[in-house]
Design an enzyme around this catalytic site. Structure first.
Site, PDB file in Angstrom:
ATOM      1  NE  ARG A 178       3.657   6.805   1.586  1.00 51.77           N
ATOM      2  CZ  ARG A 178       4.024   5.601   1.989  1.00 51.77           C
ATOM      3  NH1 ARG A 178       4.516   4.743   1.127  1.00 51.77           N
ATOM      4  NH2 ARG A 178       3.880   5.244   3.237  1.00 51.77           N
ATOM      5  CG  ASN A 230       8.734  -1.526   0.311  1.00 54.36           C
ATOM      6  OD1 ASN A 230       8.050  -1.598   1.343  1.00 54.36           O
ATOM      7  ND2 ASN A 230       9.381  -0.428  -0.050  1.00 54.36           N
ATOM      8  NE  ARG A 249      10.168   6.716   8.608  1.00 56.76           N
ATOM      9  CZ  ARG A 249       9.252   6.584   7.639  1.00 56.76           C
ATOM     10  NH1 ARG A 249       9.376   5.639   6.719  1.00 56.76           N
ATOM     11  NH2 ARG A 249       8.224   7.421   7.581  1.00 56.76           N
ATOM     12  N   PRO A 281       0.786  -1.225   0.000  1.00 61.72           N
ATOM     13  CG  PRO A 281      -0.125  -1.102   2.133  1.00 61.72           C
ATOM     14  CD  PRO A 281       0.536  -2.062   1.180  1.00 61.72           C
ATOM     15  CG  ASN A 282      -0.300   4.328   1.269  1.00 57.34           C
ATOM     16  OD1 ASN A 282      -1.269   4.857   0.729  1.00 57.34           O
ATOM     17  ND2 ASN A 282      -0.367   3.780   2.470  1.00 57.34           N
ATOM     18  CG  HIS A 288      11.380  -1.752   4.556  1.00 55.65           C
ATOM     19  ND1 HIS A 288      10.016  -1.742   4.370  1.00 55.65           N
ATOM     20  CD2 HIS A 288      11.677  -2.925   5.153  1.00 55.65           C
ATOM     21  CE1 HIS A 288       9.518  -2.861   4.856  1.00 55.65           C
ATOM     22  NE2 HIS A 288      10.494  -3.599   5.333  1.00 55.65           N
ATOM     23  CG  LEU A 289      12.057   2.940  -1.048  1.00 49.98           C
ATOM     24  CD1 LEU A 289      10.721   3.558  -1.445  1.00 49.98           C
ATOM     25  CD2 LEU A 289      13.099   3.165  -2.127  1.00 49.98           C
ATOM     26  CB  ALA A 329       1.737   0.459   6.616  1.00 46.64           C
ATOM     27  CE1 TYR A 373       9.025   5.460   3.070  1.00 44.15           C
ATOM     28  CE2 TYR A 373       7.243   7.044   2.741  1.00 44.15           C
ATOM     29  CZ  TYR A 373       7.837   6.047   3.491  1.00 44.15           C
ATOM     30  OH  TYR A 373       7.257   5.625   4.661  1.00 44.15           O
ATOM     31  CD  GLU A 432      11.405  -6.807   6.009  1.00 47.81           C
ATOM     32  OE1 GLU A 432      12.192  -7.588   6.585  1.00 47.81           O
ATOM     33  OE2 GLU A 432      10.582  -6.109   6.617  1.00 47.81           O
TER      34      GLU A 432
HETATM   35  C1  DQA Z   1       8.387   1.506   3.720  1.00 45.33           C
HETATM   36  C2  DQA Z   1       8.378   1.773   5.226  1.00 45.33           C
HETATM   37  C3  DQA Z   1       7.004   1.517   5.812  1.00 45.33           C
HETATM   38  O1  DQA Z   1       7.004   1.771   7.199  1.00 45.33           O
HETATM   39  C4  DQA Z   1       5.984   2.428   5.157  1.00 45.33           C
HETATM   40  O2  DQA Z   1       4.696   2.161   5.654  1.00 45.33           O
HETATM   41  C5  DQA Z   1       6.020   2.364   3.677  1.00 45.33           C
HETATM   42  C6  DQA Z   1       7.311   2.314   3.005  1.00 45.33           C
HETATM   43  C7  DQA Z   1       9.758   1.877   3.100  1.00 45.33           C
HETATM   44  O3  DQA Z   1       9.972   1.507   1.931  1.00 45.33           O
HETATM   45  O4  DQA Z   1      10.566   2.540   3.726  1.00 45.33           O
HETATM   46  O5  DQA Z   1       5.007   2.433   3.009  1.00 45.33           O
HETATM   47  O6  DQA Z   1       8.174   0.125   3.496  1.00 45.33           O
END
Ligand code: DQA
Length: 147
Positions: free
Chosen positions: A18, A74, A107, A10-11, A100-101, A77, A23, A98
């Site tokens: 965003r 990725n 965080r 998501p997102n 994450h950017l 959330a 990111y 896994e």
């Molecule tokens: C994320 C980190 C997550 O906490 C966040 O909800 C994202 C992006 C990252 O790529 O840093 O949507 O996965």
């Protein structure tokens, strides 16, 4: 040839606009194209999918069981909350990395837990899109060790 699933949650379709401080400014199609290029330079083909819906991500993993050698994920959330995706990754039964950017371990407290980490062979965070290259290398190593 290894076939890799690149799965975004998501997102992440909003990358580029965003929270660029976390990111960066690269869009999802640009990121997917970059990973495809890195894959083809390493003899792997990469198929991408993004959804804002947990069930669609699970369906995609179940379908990928039939064709993928491994997955780069990725899950946004859902990383921090989804035991259903954690189970789906275990059932997928091929190597998963896994990525994450942002540096989730530095965080907010709720981002510091990844419920999918036990289902993954490696985790890469905080390196922006370059982290996907490292994650791809880790994934291909794990696939080669398995075969
Ligand atoms: C994320 C980190 C997550 O906490 C966040 O909800 C994202 C992006 C990252 O790529 O840093 O949507 O996965």
């Amino acid at each position: 040839m290894n076939e890799i699933l690149l799965l975004h949650g998501p997102n992440l379709n909003a990358l580029g606009r965003r929270n660029p401080e976390h990111y960066g400014s690269v869009t999802l199609p640009e990121l997917e194209a970059r990973v495809r290029e890195w894959g083809s330079a390493r003899g792997a083909s990469v198929r991408s999918f993004q959804s804002n819906h947990e069930g669609a991500l699970i369906d995609t993993l179940q379908e990928a069981y039939e064709w993928a050698s491994g997955a780069l994920v990725n899950l946004g959330a859902f990383t921090h909350t989804s035991y259903a995706l954690s189970d789906a990754l275990l059932d997928f039964a091929k190597p998963v990395v896994e990525v994450h950017l942002s540096k989730i371990s530095a965080r907010e407290a709720w981002r510091r837990t990844s419920v999918i980490r036990p289902s993954c062979v490696a985790s890469v965070e905080g390196l922006g899109i370059e982290g996907y290259r490292e994650a791809l290398d880790r994934l291909l190593e794990a696939i080669n060790e398995n075969s």
